[in-house]
Design a protein around this motif. Sequence first.
Motif, short mmCIF file in Angstrom:
data_model
loop_
_atom_site.label_atom_id
_atom_site.label_comp_id
_atom_site.label_asym_id
_atom_site.label_seq_id
_atom_site.Cartn_x
_atom_site.Cartn_y
_atom_site.Cartn_z
N GLU A 38 27.16 70.99 -85.32
CA GLU A 38 28.59 71.37 -85.60
C GLU A 38 28.80 72.75 -85.91
N GLU A 39 27.64 73.64 -86.13
CA GLU A 39 27.83 74.93 -86.08
C GLU A 39 28.05 75.80 -84.97
N TYR A 40 27.86 74.99 -83.86
CA TYR A 40 27.93 75.67 -82.54
C TYR A 40 29.30 75.53 -82.15
N THR A 41 29.89 76.72 -81.97
CA THR A 41 31.64 76.72 -81.54
C THR A 41 31.76 77.54 -80.30
N GLY A 42 30.85 77.85 -79.79
CA GLY A 42 31.21 78.56 -78.61
C GLY A 42 30.49 78.31 -77.42
N ILE A 43 30.86 78.47 -76.26
CA ILE A 43 30.08 78.14 -74.88
C ILE A 43 30.67 79.00 -73.87
N HIS A 44 29.53 79.34 -73.20
CA HIS A 44 29.98 80.23 -72.03
C HIS A 44 29.07 79.64 -70.80
N SER A 45 29.74 79.54 -69.50
CA SER A 45 28.95 78.93 -68.62
C SER A 45 29.26 79.53 -67.29
N TRP A 46 28.32 79.68 -66.43
CA TRP A 46 28.69 80.23 -65.18
C TRP A 46 27.64 79.70 -64.08
N VAL A 47 27.77 79.82 -62.66
CA VAL A 47 26.68 79.52 -61.82
C VAL A 47 26.45 80.62 -60.93
N GLU A 48 25.10 80.74 -60.86
CA GLU A 48 24.43 81.51 -59.82
C GLU A 48 23.71 80.94 -58.78
N ASP A 49 24.32 81.07 -57.82
CA ASP A 49 23.41 80.34 -56.41
C ASP A 49 23.64 78.92 -57.01
N LEU A 50 22.68 78.28 -56.83
CA LEU A 50 22.75 76.68 -57.21
C LEU A 50 22.33 76.42 -58.68
N THR A 51 22.28 77.60 -59.45
CA THR A 51 21.80 77.18 -60.90
C THR A 51 23.03 77.59 -61.97
N ARG A 52 23.20 76.70 -62.88
CA ARG A 52 24.28 76.71 -63.93
C ARG A 52 23.51 77.38 -64.98
N TYR A 53 24.13 78.20 -65.64
CA TYR A 53 23.69 79.06 -67.08
C TYR A 53 24.64 78.76 -67.99
#
Length: 94
Positions: A38-53
């Motif tokens: 519950e303490e985790y409130t932020g998320i940032h996601s992106w794709v490079e080539d075929l990998t999601r970070y």
Amino acid sequence: MTAPTVEAAIHELMDLAWNVVYDLLEERGLLGDGLFVEEYTGIHSWVEDLTRYTVVHSRTVAVLFVDTRPVDAIAFHHDLLGADDPKSYFRFQM
């Protein structure tokens, strides 16, 4: 409070691999921080080539996921969110 879809995405990633996240926090000396999903409130996601970070963060720690696997944890700082390459802040090997 985060939006329901953001909260659901955070919970899905963190719940699937909580034991690995816990181990990463312990290895990096961050175990006292971010022990509750519950303490985790932020998320940032992106794709490079075929990998999601994806970076999931609380006020004090950030966890990097490659696809759905947590690979590193660091103390969170705001520079991470505006970086051209957020994964460069982490120490992980592919």
